[in-house]
Scaffold this motif. Sequence first.
Motif, PDB file in Angstrom:
ATOM      1  N   UNK A   1      33.581  51.410  37.198  1.00 13.62           N
ATOM      2  CA  UNK A   1      34.326  50.206  36.381  1.00 13.62           C
ATOM      3  C   UNK A   1      34.305  49.017  37.235  1.00 13.62           C
ATOM      4  N   UNK A   2      33.548  47.838  36.828  1.00 10.48           N
ATOM      5  CA  UNK A   2      33.518  46.791  37.674  1.00 10.48           C
ATOM      6  C   UNK A   2      34.210  45.487  37.128  1.00 10.48           C
ATOM      7  N   UNK A   3      34.461  45.630  35.861  1.00 15.04           N
ATOM      8  CA  UNK A   3      35.140  44.617  35.312  1.00 15.04           C
ATOM      9  C   UNK A   3      36.660  44.312  35.822  1.00 15.04           C
ATOM     10  N   UNK A   4      37.244  43.303  36.193  1.00 15.11           N
ATOM     11  CA  UNK A   4      38.387  43.038  36.853  1.00 15.11           C
ATOM     12  C   UNK A   4      39.234  42.643  35.724  1.00 15.11           C
ATOM     13  N   UNK A   5      40.152  43.774  35.240  1.00 13.40           N
ATOM     14  CA  UNK A   5      40.733  43.830  33.926  1.00 13.40           C
ATOM     15  C   UNK A   5      41.938  42.527  33.975  1.00 13.40           C
ATOM     16  N   UNK A   6      42.501  42.383  35.559  1.00 12.99           N
ATOM     17  CA  UNK A   6      43.394  41.407  35.714  1.00 12.99           C
ATOM     18  C   UNK A   6      42.779  40.026  35.318  1.00 12.99           C
ATOM     19  N   UNK A  74      33.004  34.430  36.588  1.00 11.99           N
ATOM     20  CA  UNK A  74      33.172  35.849  36.481  1.00 11.99           C
ATOM     21  C   UNK A  74      32.182  36.630  37.132  1.00 11.99           C
ATOM     22  N   UNK A  75      32.712  36.674  38.734  1.00 13.73           N
ATOM     23  CA  UNK A  75      31.659  37.292  39.571  1.00 13.73           C
ATOM     24  C   UNK A  75      31.732  38.814  39.293  1.00 13.73           C
ATOM     25  N   UNK A  76      32.821  39.278  38.682  1.00  9.71           N
ATOM     26  CA  UNK A  76      32.902  40.778  38.681  1.00  9.71           C
ATOM     27  C   UNK A  76      31.758  41.109  37.273  1.00  9.71           C
ATOM     28  N   UNK A  77      31.698  40.241  36.306  1.00  6.95           N
ATOM     29  CA  UNK A  77      30.856  40.616  35.214  1.00  6.95           C
ATOM     30  C   UNK A  77      29.435  40.525  35.962  1.00  6.95           C
ATOM     31  N   UNK A  78      29.196  39.550  36.763  1.00  2.99           N
ATOM     32  CA  UNK A  78      27.869  39.385  37.264  1.00  2.99           C
ATOM     33  C   UNK A  78      27.544  40.533  38.319  1.00  2.99           C
ATOM     34  N   UNK A 107      33.823  43.396  27.224  1.00  2.00           N
ATOM     35  CA  UNK A 107      34.190  42.547  27.991  1.00  2.00           C
ATOM     36  C   UNK A 107      34.001  41.150  27.486  1.00  2.00           C
ATOM     37  N   UNK A 108      32.741  40.995  26.905  1.00  2.00           N
ATOM     38  CA  UNK A 108      32.335  39.683  26.658  1.00  2.00           C
ATOM     39  C   UNK A 108      33.198  39.143  25.185  1.00  2.00           C
TER      40      UNK A 108
END
Length: 126
Positions: A1-6, A74-78, A107-108
């Motif tokens: 899981x790479x998307x930062x939910x915060x 959004x570096x997390x999404x990148x 996420x998007x």
Amino acid sequence: MMIDLQKNNEPLDLSYLRDMSGDSAEFIIEMIDMFKVQTPLYMADLGKAIEDQDWPRVSNCAHKIKPTFSYVGREDAKDHMQMMENNARDLKHIAELPAAFQEISSFVELLYAQLDEAKVDLQKQL
């Protein structure tokens, strides 16, 4: 899981676009509008490539989408797209790519809402 939910609950960091545009609200709004037109098309291409198990195309699509997430802070999404690009290119963990795609797709949808909020604030500056 790479998307930062915060980060999904925080305002977007648009400093890259601010710096690039000399803090032009008008320019940033244009970029947001362009992102919201292009990203669904890119995501549809990516989804189809995964469905077709066309890994070179998956890698290529992910590569195309990747920088756009940096523009909106959004570096997390990148990083998530980088992982998808690398795995598809190197044929590593390809069984996980459909789930990774679901994660970025969910996420998007949140990101579009964040962009709409940012746009409302920017329009007050016009």
